[in-house]
Design a protein around this motif. Structure first.
Motif, mmCIF file in Angstrom:
data_model
loop_
_atom_site.group_PDB
_atom_site.id
_atom_site.type_symbol
_atom_site.label_atom_id
_atom_site.label_comp_id
_atom_site.label_asym_id
_atom_site.label_seq_id
_atom_site.Cartn_x
_atom_site.Cartn_y
_atom_site.Cartn_z
ATOM 1 N N GLN A 48 3.155 3.320 4.650
ATOM 2 C CA GLN A 48 2.874 2.773 3.216
ATOM 3 C C GLN A 48 1.417 1.993 3.193
ATOM 4 N N VAL A 49 1.277 1.140 4.142
ATOM 5 C CA VAL A 49 0.031 0.506 4.248
ATOM 6 C C VAL A 49 -1.139 1.412 4.430
ATOM 7 N N LEU A 50 -0.873 2.579 5.365
ATOM 8 C CA LEU A 50 -1.893 3.588 5.651
ATOM 9 C C LEU A 50 -2.302 4.403 4.145
ATOM 10 N N GLU A 51 -1.208 4.661 3.604
ATOM 11 C CA GLU A 51 -1.298 5.523 2.137
ATOM 12 C C GLU A 51 -2.077 4.679 1.163
ATOM 13 N N ASN A 52 -1.579 3.461 1.188
ATOM 14 C CA ASN A 52 -2.165 2.337 0.181
ATOM 15 C C ASN A 52 -3.713 2.099 0.462
ATOM 16 N N GLY A 53 -3.886 1.856 1.774
ATOM 17 C CA GLY A 53 -5.249 1.471 2.331
ATOM 18 C C GLY A 53 -6.303 2.648 2.133
#
Lengths: 366, 347
Positions: B304-309
């Motif tokens: 999720q952090v990857l997608e958001n970032g």
């Protein structure tokens, strides 16, 4: 047409084939109306679980019923390979008096599907997916009756201009795109680009791929809200599913109705959002009409009521009607029930192209 | 024959003590678990640090909320499937269950399509339905000795088919405000859905570490034959893992429906493989017996952090999947590094 085919084939092919081709062409010209009994109707849909496809099916079924035919629905689940297999089974025994209306799932499968239909002598009409380089008249002139679609550029442009108007010509927007290699996805973003040109005060901050998916749209808009905060003034979505996700993300922040969202397709949940003010606009495609008109035209060709060879290019590769839904007409559109009496063969036969805005232009499917 | 059995299942302490410890010895493949366990944590920290440097918005409270909201549903699904994976099985049917739950709830609660108005009973109904679906998966797998891959592959399709049948020709809108509020109401800036996902994670941790079921799940994943030969009745534990997975998938379907406000028979689409990836990234091996729900949670957050970032730094959307795939590879490579010399066979 007959002489052209005769010359061409006589020069390059064995005489037998030429004779067959001529016989075919002459046969088509000479066939009197309704000489053939056409009773097999096949409709290839993307999925059975969407409003759009339910409407297409309703139109096709109404039309098939009106001539005493039985409609069989085949769902590809958007997988072209699956579709080829299913139709392969149908075509294997020959399908000379069949009506086939099908969405080939992606451009990659259109030619294969059309060729198989032509081998079985089925009258086929494709929906949505035609590669730029091939057309009904140059690929399977006698069997690929027509291709129909909805103008994605027009949808993107009109929704984009609605955004422009809502923002009084000035503001920052973001765009949710569909699956990248998909003609409507590209067309709708191209339409937005056109609107941005006509509305220089509106600025596109970012475009992301939401794969047509509600949850992805929601997550992307959440991230955008965190990234741009108060600088974000509007959301353009290439379909209604992602737009509904965008509204959900805005609702979490109490911003629904304050930041305008546009969609495309005209599903009832999106139209309800337009009516309630949560969404600004969407483009409603005439799905019932599409199912009925395509089935009727293919039936007319299969039964000999029309001579495919005599149709113009504009009659064999055309857009269908779509309506921009805004707050002004949303309630009326929601209340309106399709008048099924309009979708019988007798009614449509009067003019198959009555509601068509015109031919699909060169470059539309690039 | 009986004595070592007691030793294996003796609840002699926290995981990986007791059964897992013994089972690990049997597997003759002790992992220096520190590095393996810390690698995903390090990966998450690295990603967070990187995105913080690249984007000033990453670290804001608003964005952390966005990440938590986006993680909630994937986390719920991933916690459930972790128990199945720990046992060395797989549950492919979760998208089918999620689909049935999503469309089912939108028809059972007050909605624009049917005249039913069951409210919370509707929620209870679909959750029980998910549980039963999982029970059926487990029963087929265990009683008929069918591979879980095949059982759940077929029930996946059955689930999607049932959801398609339930779909009325108009998209049903959920009108029950209490359900919609689950995603709209904010408690300390975060929706109830996020709190429920945290509760699911907590229950998962307790089940995994403090119950016989949890410990036996590791043992089954390590060497099912041995457990069976030890005379332990493990069928109920295998069925239970599937039931949990079915339940969490249904819960995910409920929340997806509450979030979007419409019943969507394809709501669960695209959640299966990220859930499995999350488990693997976190260090839960598909072969079973290693990892756990906390590791899986780390995997969920990494994704999720990857997608958001990527959105925050304005990365090209077309390159996102490449970066995601590469991250999975790197995370698993680092996590598995200590194993390299000990693993003789990799399939």
């Amino acid at each position: 047409m007959g002489t052209y085919a005769e010359k061409k084939y006589a020069n390059f092919r064995v005489t037998a084939i030429a004779a067959a081709a001529v016989a075919c062409a002459v046969g088509a010209l000479a066939t009197p109306a309704s000489a053939e009994k056409v009773d097999r109707f096949y409709l290839g849909v993307g999925t059975t679980t969407s409003e759009y496809w339910a409407d297409v099916t309703l139109g096709a079924k109404t039309m098939a019923d009106s001539v005493g035919g039985n409609l069989q629905v085949i769902a590809s689940d958007f997988q072209g390979e699956k579709l080829l297999q299913q139709f392969g089974a149908i075509f294997s025994a020959g399908c000379a008096h069949c009506v086939v209306v099908v969405d080939p799932a992606s451009n990659a499968f259109t030619k294969a599907l059309v060729q198989r239909a032509a081998d079985a002598n089925a009258s086929i009409i494709t929906l949505w997916n035609r590669p730029e380089s091939i057309h009904p008249w140059d690929t399977a002139p006698n069997d690929w009756v027509a291709n129909t679609s909805f103008d994605g550029v027009d949808s993107g442009y009109q929704n984009g201009m609605a955004l422009c108007k809502a923002l009084n010509g000035k503001g920052n927007i973001v765009a949710l795109g569909g699956i990248p290699d998909n003609p409507p996805a590209k067309q709708r973003l191209a339409g937005l680009a056109k609107a941005l040109k006509d509305c220089p005060g509106m600025k596109l901050l970012d475009t992301q791929v939401g794969d047509w998916d509600t949850t992805k749209g929601q997550n992307l808009v959440r991230a955008w809200l965190a990234r741009y905060g108060a600088d974000l003034n509007g959301v353009f979505s290439a379909n209604d599913g992602m737009a509904v996700g965008a509204v959900a993300a805005l609702r979490e922040k109490g911003l629904n109705g304050k930041i305008p969202v546009t969609g495309s397709d005209g599903s009832s949940d999106a139209i309800k959002f337009v009516a309630s003010g949560d969404m600004l606009s969407t483009m409603k495609v005439d799905a019932v009409g599409q199912g009925a008109i395509a089935t009727a035209l293919a039936y007319a060709a299969a039964s000999g009521d029309i001579d495919v060879a005599k149709l113009t290019h504009a009659q064999r590769d055309f857009w269908l009607k779509q309506t921009l839904v805004t707050k002004d007409n949303a309630a009326a559109i929601l209340a309106a029930k399709p008048d099924l009496a309009e979708y019988t063969y007798e009614k449509i036969k009067a003019n198959f192209w009555a509601t068509s805005p015109g031919q699909i232009p060169v470059g539309a499917n690039k | 024959m009986h004595a070592p059995v007691e030793k294996i299942v003796a609840p002699s302490g926290q995981w990986p003590g007791g059964a897992a410890e013994a089972a690990t010895k049997i597997g003759a493949m002790r992992v220096p678990k520190n590095l393996a366990n810390w690698a995903p944590m390090a990966a998450l920290a690295l990603l967070a640090a990187g995105f913080s440097l690249a984007s000033s918005q990453f670290h804001t409270a608003a964005n952390l909320q966005a990440i938590l909201e986006a993680s909630a549903v994937p986390l719920i699904i991933a916690v459930g499937i972790t128990f199945v994976i720990l046992q060395g099985s797989i549950d492919l049917s979760i998208e089918g269950v999620t689909a049935i739950a999503g469309i089912g709830l939108s028809l059972l609660a007050a909605n624009s399509s049917s005249s039913l108005e069951f409210g919370w009973w509707g929620v209870t109904g679909v959750l029980v339905g998910g549980l039963l679906f999982g029970l059926a998966n487990g029963a087929l797998h265990h009683l008929l000795r069918m591979p879980s891959l095949i059982v759940t592959l077929s029930t996946w399709f059955i689930g999607l088919g049932v959801a398609a049948l339930l779909f009325p020709s108009r998209q049903p809108q959920v009108l029950d405000q209490r359900l919609l509020d689950l995603s709209i109401l904010k408690i300390a800036g975060i929706s109830p859905i996020v709190y429920v996902s945290a509760a699911v994670l907590t229950v998962g941790v307790v089940l995994q570490g403090m119950t016989r079921f949890g410990r036996l799940s590791y043992a089954i994943g390590e060497d099912e034959r041995l457990v069976r030969m030890s005379g332990i009745a493990m069928g109920r534990h295998k069925v239970a893992a599937n039931a949990i997975s079915g339940f969490t998938a249904a819960l995910a379907g409920v929340f997806l429906t509450c979030q979007s406000g419409v019943g969507n028979p394809t709501a669960g689409q695209g959640f299966l493989f990220p859930a499995i990836s999350a488990a693997v990234i976190g260090g839960t091996l598909l072969s079973g017996a290693r990892g756990g729900v906390l590791q899986t949670a780390l995997g969920v957050f990494i994704l999720q952090v990857l997608e958001n970032g990527m959105v925050l730094v304005g990365a090209n959307p077309l390159s996102q999947q490449i970066v995601e795939g590469a991250t999975i590879t790197i995370a698993v490579a680092i996590g598995g590094y200590p194993l390299i010399r000990k693993l003789r066979v990799v399939k």
